[in-house]
Write a protein that holds these residues in place. Sequence first.
Motif, PDB file in Angstrom:
ATOM      1  N   THR A   1       0.869  -1.171   0.000  1.00 18.29           N
ATOM      2  CA  THR A   1       0.000   0.000   0.000  1.00 18.29           C
ATOM      3  C   THR A   1       0.905   1.219   0.000  1.00 18.29           C
ATOM      4  O   THR A   1       1.794   1.337   0.840  1.00 18.29           O
TER       5      THR A   1
ATOM      6  N   ASP B   1      -6.195   3.891  11.045  1.00 17.36           N
ATOM      7  CA  ASP B   1      -6.866   3.267   9.897  1.00 17.36           C
ATOM      8  C   ASP B   1      -5.856   2.907   8.817  1.00 17.36           C
ATOM      9  O   ASP B   1      -5.965   1.861   8.174  1.00 17.36           O
TER      10      ASP B   1
ATOM     11  N   ALA C   1      -3.660  -0.143   9.916  1.00 16.14           N
ATOM     12  CA  ALA C   1      -4.403  -1.380  10.190  1.00 16.14           C
ATOM     13  C   ALA C   1      -4.286  -2.353   9.022  1.00 16.14           C
ATOM     14  O   ALA C   1      -4.192  -1.949   7.863  1.00 16.14           O
ATOM     15  N   ASP C   2      -4.294  -3.615   9.348  1.00 12.17           N
ATOM     16  CA  ASP C   2      -4.285  -4.685   8.350  1.00 12.17           C
ATOM     17  C   ASP C   2      -2.985  -4.768   7.545  1.00 12.17           C
ATOM     18  O   ASP C   2      -2.979  -5.324   6.452  1.00 12.17           O
ATOM     19  N   HIS C   3      -1.915  -4.168   8.057  1.00 17.22           N
ATOM     20  CA  HIS C   3      -0.614  -4.340   7.406  1.00 17.22           C
ATOM     21  C   HIS C   3       0.313  -5.115   8.350  1.00 17.22           C
ATOM     22  O   HIS C   3       0.244  -4.951   9.559  1.00 17.22           O
ATOM     23  N   ASP C   4       1.171  -5.941   7.771  1.00 23.28           N
ATOM     24  CA  ASP C   4       2.087  -6.725   8.609  1.00 23.28           C
ATOM     25  C   ASP C   4       3.341  -5.932   8.955  1.00 23.28           C
ATOM     26  O   ASP C   4       4.082  -6.287   9.875  1.00 23.28           O
TER      27      ASP C   4
ATOM     28  N   ILE D   1       2.223  -3.141  15.316  1.00 25.01           N
ATOM     29  CA  ILE D   1       2.738  -3.431  13.975  1.00 25.01           C
ATOM     30  C   ILE D   1       4.196  -2.974  13.883  1.00 25.01           C
ATOM     31  O   ILE D   1       4.516  -1.836  14.239  1.00 25.01           O
TER      32      ILE D   1
END
Length: 236
Positions: A26, A82, A85-88, A112
């Motif tokens: 992203t 936001d 979020a959802d990233h490693d 994270i």
Amino acid sequence: MLVVGAGGLGSPAALTLARSGVGRITLLDDDAVDETNLHRQILFDDDDVGLPKVERGAARLRAEGAEVEARSGRLLPGTALDHVADHDLVVEGADNFATKFLAVDACLRAGIPLVQAGVVRWTGWAFATVPGGGACLRCVFEDIPRDRVETCAGAGVIGAAVGVLGALEAALAIRLLLGDATAAGELWSFDGLAGSLRARPVRPRAGCLGCAGATHDLAPERYAPPADGAGRAELE
Ligand SMILES: [Zn+2]
């Protein structure tokens, strides 16, 4: 993986990571490609001038085989959680201390891992923070400098030095993705004129607000830029 900033650091970092096989990226940036920055923003070329960096950068990274989400925006206190979020993993290459501290506070709260770097002229640093895995960026640099510091625009920045630090960010990111916990808490320092590159381990600092969780609220006033422009020290 989230790459914050498609500038002088984010460009080589994202390109290297895409070529290294990082499949999903992203890209977050709100700026347009500027001709005067092309020497260090190697994601772009002359045909991209004036166009949104995220769109042109995403196209370039897709050509390397990565699946890319182009996200137009900035890391702000109200949006940081936001975005991460959802990233490693988050790789941050912003041009100011406020964003660097916001990034580490948001990643500490979200749990994270985060890789960061900064450059002025010929010198720079890189550092990885893994929540719960040792020292954080606030253990190294306590807070946004409130005294006047050299600015990228005022001091200038050497494209080759930015390239070194962006590549170092990619190296730290790859080590973390491979499970190498020793990549966290190492402060890398580069001096292109003295010819030195070294890493030293950083111990968690007693009283660090980041490690204590005291900055998890991401209170906007903590990241307000000083009125006189101090704190804008790190390049893109
Ligand atoms: Zn800390």
